[in-house]
Write a protein that holds these residues in place. Structure first.
Motif, PDB file in Angstrom:
ATOM      1  N   PHE A   1       1.236  -1.540  -0.179  1.00 12.82           N
ATOM      2  CA  PHE A   1       0.390  -0.184   0.022  1.00 12.82           C
ATOM      3  C   PHE A   1       0.835   1.802   0.166  1.00 12.82           C
ATOM      4  CE2 PHE A   1       0.975  -0.438   4.161  1.00 12.82           C
ATOM      5  CZ  PHE A   1       1.400   0.425   5.271  1.00 12.82           C
ATOM      6  N   ASN A   2       1.991   0.844   0.894  1.00 17.16           N
ATOM      7  CA  ASN A   2       2.468   2.539   0.204  1.00 17.16           C
ATOM      8  C   ASN A   2       3.770   2.846   0.176  1.00 17.16           C
ATOM      9  OD1 ASN A   2       4.344  -0.110   1.442  1.00 17.16           O
ATOM     10  ND2 ASN A   2       5.514   0.816   3.385  1.00 17.16           N
ATOM     11  N   VAL A   3       3.108   2.803  -1.918  1.00 10.82           N
ATOM     12  CA  VAL A   3       3.729   3.208  -2.190  1.00 10.82           C
ATOM     13  C   VAL A   3       4.464   4.586  -2.926  1.00 10.82           C
ATOM     14  CG1 VAL A   3       2.709   1.719  -4.366  1.00 10.82           C
ATOM     15  CG2 VAL A   3       1.513   3.823  -3.695  1.00 10.82           C
ATOM     16  N   SER A   4       5.530   5.125  -2.714  1.00 10.33           N
ATOM     17  CA  SER A   4       6.104   6.052  -3.239  1.00 10.33           C
ATOM     18  C   SER A   4       6.965   6.043  -4.664  1.00 10.33           C
ATOM     19  CB  SER A   4       7.074   5.649  -2.117  1.00 10.33           C
ATOM     20  OG  SER A   4       8.146   6.630  -1.596  1.00 10.33           O
ATOM     21  N   GLY A   5       6.705   6.968  -4.739  1.00  9.52           N
ATOM     22  CA  GLY A   5       7.365   7.681  -6.185  1.00  9.52           C
ATOM     23  C   GLY A   5       5.714   7.670  -7.471  1.00  9.52           C
ATOM     24  N   THR A   6       6.233   7.933  -8.886  1.00 11.47           N
ATOM     25  CA  THR A   6       4.961   7.904  -9.847  1.00 11.47           C
ATOM     26  C   THR A   6       5.627   6.608 -10.576  1.00 11.47           C
ATOM     27  OG1 THR A   6       5.656  10.202 -10.418  1.00 11.47           O
ATOM     28  CG2 THR A   6       4.115   8.917 -11.753  1.00 11.47           C
ATOM     29  N   LEU A   7       3.727   6.262 -10.701  1.00  9.18           N
ATOM     30  CA  LEU A   7       3.592   4.682 -10.883  1.00  9.18           C
ATOM     31  C   LEU A   7       3.150   4.679 -12.487  1.00  9.18           C
ATOM     32  CD1 LEU A   7       0.852   3.374  -8.046  1.00  9.18           C
ATOM     33  CD2 LEU A   7       2.997   2.614  -8.647  1.00  9.18           C
ATOM     34  N   THR A   8       3.413   3.969 -13.452  1.00  4.48           N
ATOM     35  CA  THR A   8       3.067   3.431 -14.757  1.00  4.48           C
ATOM     36  C   THR A   8       1.460   3.832 -14.855  1.00  4.48           C
ATOM     37  OG1 THR A   8       3.178   0.868 -14.607  1.00  4.48           O
ATOM     38  CG2 THR A   8       5.108   2.490 -15.189  1.00  4.48           C
ATOM     39  N   GLU A   9       0.545   4.412 -16.121  1.00  2.00           N
ATOM     40  CA  GLU A   9      -0.472   3.810 -15.756  1.00  2.00           C
ATOM     41  C   GLU A   9      -0.982   2.937 -15.393  1.00  2.00           C
ATOM     42  OE1 GLU A   9      -2.702   6.238 -18.902  1.00  2.00           O
ATOM     43  OE2 GLU A   9      -1.505   7.464 -19.481  1.00  2.00           O
ATOM     44  N   ASP A  10      -0.777   1.545 -16.307  1.00  2.00           N
ATOM     45  CA  ASP A  10      -1.498   0.408 -16.001  1.00  2.00           C
ATOM     46  C   ASP A  10      -1.314   0.306 -14.118  1.00  2.00           C
ATOM     47  OD1 ASP A  10      -2.343  -0.064 -18.382  1.00  2.00           O
ATOM     48  OD2 ASP A  10      -0.833  -1.340 -18.826  1.00  2.00           O
ATOM     49  N   SER A  11      -0.143   0.240 -13.436  1.00  2.00           N
ATOM     50  CA  SER A  11       0.358   0.085 -12.165  1.00  2.00           C
ATOM     51  C   SER A  11      -0.817   0.711 -11.585  1.00  2.00           C
ATOM     52  CB  SER A  11       1.555   0.406 -11.515  1.00  2.00           C
ATOM     53  OG  SER A  11       2.033  -0.280 -10.696  1.00  2.00           O
ATOM     54  N   PHE A  12      -0.645   1.864 -11.441  1.00  2.00           N
ATOM     55  CA  PHE A  12      -1.713   2.397 -11.223  1.00  2.00           C
ATOM     56  C   PHE A  12      -3.210   2.247 -11.050  1.00  2.00           C
ATOM     57  CE2 PHE A  12      -4.546   6.607 -11.199  1.00  2.00           C
ATOM     58  CZ  PHE A  12      -4.652   7.461  -9.652  1.00  2.00           C
ATOM     59  N   ASP A  13      -3.935   1.708 -12.234  1.00  2.00           N
ATOM     60  CA  ASP A  13      -5.098   1.568 -12.178  1.00  2.00           C
ATOM     61  C   ASP A  13      -5.325   0.515 -11.493  1.00  2.00           C
ATOM     62  OD1 ASP A  13      -5.934   3.444 -14.085  1.00  2.00           O
ATOM     63  OD2 ASP A  13      -4.889   1.860 -15.926  1.00  2.00           O
ATOM     64  N   ASP A  14      -4.360  -0.503 -11.340  1.00  7.28           N
ATOM     65  CA  ASP A  14      -4.505  -1.649 -10.323  1.00  7.28           C
ATOM     66  C   ASP A  14      -4.307  -1.438  -9.042  1.00  7.28           C
ATOM     67  OD1 ASP A  14      -4.464  -4.295  -9.137  1.00  7.28           O
ATOM     68  OD2 ASP A  14      -2.121  -5.054  -9.993  1.00  7.28           O
ATOM     69  N   TYR A  15      -3.919  -0.254  -8.718  1.00  5.04           N
ATOM     70  CA  TYR A  15      -4.293   0.235  -7.400  1.00  5.04           C
ATOM     71  C   TYR A  15      -4.639   0.503  -6.861  1.00  5.04           C
ATOM     72  CZ  TYR A  15      -2.325   2.396  -3.379  1.00  5.04           C
ATOM     73  OH  TYR A  15      -1.244   2.984  -1.936  1.00  5.04           O
ATOM     74  N   GLU A  16      -5.568   1.003  -7.987  1.00  8.14           N
ATOM     75  CA  GLU A  16      -6.603   1.655  -7.511  1.00  8.14           C
ATOM     76  C   GLU A  16      -7.784   0.879  -7.034  1.00  8.14           C
ATOM     77  OE1 GLU A  16      -9.903   5.278  -9.794  1.00  8.14           O
ATOM     78  OE2 GLU A  16      -8.648   4.080 -11.337  1.00  8.14           O
ATOM     79  N   ASP A  17      -7.967   0.104  -8.282  1.00  7.01           N
ATOM     80  CA  ASP A  17      -8.217  -1.033  -8.534  1.00  7.01           C
ATOM     81  C   ASP A  17      -8.887  -1.999  -6.684  1.00  7.01           C
ATOM     82  OD1 ASP A  17     -10.268  -0.195 -10.042  1.00  7.01           O
ATOM     83  OD2 ASP A  17      -9.021  -2.470 -11.565  1.00  7.01           O
ATOM     84  N   ARG A  18      -7.012  -1.439  -6.448  1.00  3.72           N
ATOM     85  CA  ARG A  18      -7.065  -2.791  -5.097  1.00  3.72           C
ATOM     86  C   ARG A  18      -7.467  -2.109  -3.800  1.00  3.72           C
ATOM     87  NH1 ARG A  18      -3.676  -7.333  -5.576  1.00  3.72           N
ATOM     88  NH2 ARG A  18      -3.461  -7.850  -7.470  1.00  3.72           N
ATOM     89  N   ILE A  19      -7.114  -0.873  -3.961  1.00  6.22           N
ATOM     90  CA  ILE A  19      -7.929   0.636  -2.373  1.00  6.22           C
ATOM     91  C   ILE A  19      -8.745   0.522  -2.389  1.00  6.22           C
ATOM     92  CG2 ILE A  19      -4.504   1.091  -2.433  1.00  6.22           C
ATOM     93  CD1 ILE A  19      -6.330   3.159  -3.239  1.00  6.22           C
ATOM     94  N   SER A  20      -9.753   0.965  -3.799  1.00  5.47           N
ATOM     95  CA  SER A  20     -10.732   0.983  -3.355  1.00  5.47           C
ATOM     96  C   SER A  20     -12.248  -0.185  -3.344  1.00  5.47           C
ATOM     97  CB  SER A  20     -11.919   1.373  -5.163  1.00  5.47           C
ATOM     98  OG  SER A  20     -11.447   0.330  -6.113  1.00  5.47           O
ATOM     99  N   THR A  21     -11.856  -1.253  -3.084  1.00  2.00           N
ATOM    100  CA  THR A  21     -11.772  -2.439  -2.894  1.00  2.00           C
ATOM    101  C   THR A  21     -11.748  -2.290  -1.263  1.00  2.00           C
ATOM    102  OG1 THR A  21     -10.557  -4.238  -2.995  1.00  2.00           O
ATOM    103  CG2 THR A  21     -12.209  -3.992  -4.494  1.00  2.00           C
ATOM    104  N   ARG A  22     -10.486  -1.623  -1.101  1.00  2.56           N
ATOM    105  CA  ARG A  22     -10.430  -1.449   0.875  1.00  2.56           C
ATOM    106  C   ARG A  22     -11.111  -0.873   1.562  1.00  2.56           C
ATOM    107  NH1 ARG A  22      -5.987  -4.606  -1.225  1.00  2.56           N
ATOM    108  NH2 ARG A  22      -5.922  -6.616  -0.402  1.00  2.56           N
ATOM    109  N   PHE A  23     -11.405   0.163   0.745  1.00  2.00           N
ATOM    110  CA  PHE A  23     -11.736   1.337   1.793  1.00  2.00           C
ATOM    111  C   PHE A  23     -13.151   0.988   2.503  1.00  2.00           C
ATOM    112  CE2 PHE A  23     -10.425   4.676  -1.681  1.00  2.00           C
ATOM    113  CZ  PHE A  23      -8.863   4.929  -0.830  1.00  2.00           C
ATOM    114  N   LEU A  24     -12.700   1.874   3.919  1.00  2.00           N
ATOM    115  CA  LEU A  24     -14.034   1.417   4.683  1.00  2.00           C
ATOM    116  C   LEU A  24     -16.031   1.827   4.275  1.00  2.00           C
ATOM    117  CD1 LEU A  24     -11.905   1.860   8.438  1.00  2.00           C
ATOM    118  CD2 LEU A  24     -12.569  -0.548   6.137  1.00  2.00           C
ATOM    119  N   TYR A  25     -15.044   2.728   3.419  1.00  2.00           N
ATOM    120  CA  TYR A  25     -16.492   3.978   2.685  1.00  2.00           C
ATOM    121  C   TYR A  25     -15.859   4.610   1.760  1.00  2.00           C
ATOM    122  CZ  TYR A  25     -13.630   6.195   6.216  1.00  2.00           C
ATOM    123  OH  TYR A  25     -12.655   7.291   6.847  1.00  2.00           O
ATOM    124  N   LYS A  26     -17.260   4.254   1.063  1.00  2.00           N
ATOM    125  CA  LYS A  26     -17.455   5.041  -0.257  1.00  2.00           C
ATOM    126  C   LYS A  26     -17.586   6.626  -0.404  1.00  2.00           C
ATOM    127  CE  LYS A  26     -18.746   1.574  -2.868  1.00  2.00           C
ATOM    128  NZ  LYS A  26     -19.750   0.786  -3.622  1.00  2.00           N
TER     129      LYS A  26
END
Length: 332
Positions: A226-251
């Motif tokens: 979760f503790n990314v540090s830097g600028t992600l590639t677009e594909d990696s960013f999309d993957d990260y977005e999908d993973r944290i959106s399911t983990r969020f306790l609220y929307k």
């Protein structure tokens, strides 16, 4: 007879004229023209001439004089401006003198005076974090061998990065207490402020929170990076977005954008053994307007250990390991 006398007189007159002219041609003497040597110039005259030749004319002297004056003025102005700038620069750094004497170190150019004592005591200090909803204010280090608040990642102090991560202790700020439920979040200011040692202040708004494990045995051998540090590639960013959106306790309605900048803050938690509570904060321009229309997340992605403890099926059990990819391969 009269005509005869006129002829005689005309003949005499002509003869007289010829005699006179002849006499003039015979008796006149050609004039003798003597060559007169021009007067010699005295030495003083020659010297004066040479001196005059060396000197420019009055008009040229005036132009040269003006040029010399202009040049002198330009030099004087340049020296004056240089002196002024020197005084200004000296004035700008004069406040550092007592700190240099006190700590015996050099300070970064432009460091804000409010950070001089902190930096003098620890050169790893890079700024101060304020979390308004916890009433917490504390220094952040560039790195730390002990568990003090610090940036994770070698280049994480740069505010040009897409993601920066700060690791804190729950004793530094109890972010779990402030943001672990929809009700708490909706009543919070959601404001986080980071000020670097040069006095640059950046405001962030909390847009999500979740729990994560730090032991691979708690989630089928996986640890969420979760503790990314830097600028992600677009594909990696999309993957990260999908993973944290399911983990969020609220929307909150705020999906992370590739072109925004984020600060990730995590603190130790008792949710699971050695687990961490994480908040995602989005950089904002100006003041922070809190989100008041957040809704519950009905299908939160927890670590496997939580489902085991609650006798529930993990709908995300097939999720693979997230491995961030950065535009700059040196970012970690």
């Amino acid at each position: 007879m009269k005509k005869y006398n006129e002829k005689i007189n005309r003949a005499l007159n002509e003869a007289e004229v010829d005699d006179i002219l002849g006499s003039f041609r015979t008796d006149s003497v050609s004039p003798v023209i003597e060559e007169i040597e021009p007067p010699k110039r005295s030495l003083s005259q020659e010297a004066k001439k040479e001196k005059r030749a060396e000197k420019p004319s009055g008009k040229k002297r005036s132009i040269i004089k003006k040029l010399l004056i202009t040049g002198a003025v330009a030099v004087a102005v340049a020296l004056a401006v240089g002196a002024i700038f020197g005084i200004v620069e000296s004035g700008k750094t004069a406040y550092l003198k007592p700190y240099k004497e006190k700590y015996g170190i050099d300070f970064p150019n432009g460091i804000a005076e409010e950070f001089c004592d902190a930096y003098g005591e620890n050169q790893d200090v890079v700024g101060r974090l304020i979390i308004k909803d916890t009433g917490s204010t504390f220094l952040v280090l560039s790195q730390s061998d002990i568990d003090e608040p610090h940036f994770e990642g070698e280049n994480a102090t740069s505010d040009e990065l897409q993601f920066r991560s700060i690791r804190i202790r729950n004793t530094d700020a109890d972010i779990e207490k402030a943001y672990s439920s929809l009700e708490k979040y909706s009543n919070a200011t959601q404001r986080v402020t980071f000020t670097d040692i040069f006095g640059k202040r950046t405001n962030y708004r909390v847009i999500g929170a979740f729990y994560t494990n730090t032991l691979p045995t708690q989630d089928n051998g996986k640890i969420f990076a979760f503790n990314v540090s830097g600028t992600l590639t677009e594909d990696s960013f999309d993957d990260y977005e999908d993973r944290i959106s399911t983990r969020f306790l609220y929307k909150t309605g705020r999906n992370i954008s590739y072109y925004s900048k984020y600060l990730i803050i995590s603190a130790n938690s008792d949710f699971l053994e050695k687990s961490r509570f994480v908040i995602i904060c989005e950089m904002v321009d100006g003041d922070v307007e809190p989100i008041t229309n957040a809704t519950p997340n009905e299908k939160i992605h927890y670590p496997q250990a939580w489902y085991d403890a609650n006798n529930e099926h993990n709908p995300y059990w097939l999720a693979g390991q997230f491995r961030p990819e950065y535009i700059n391969s040196n970012e970690k």
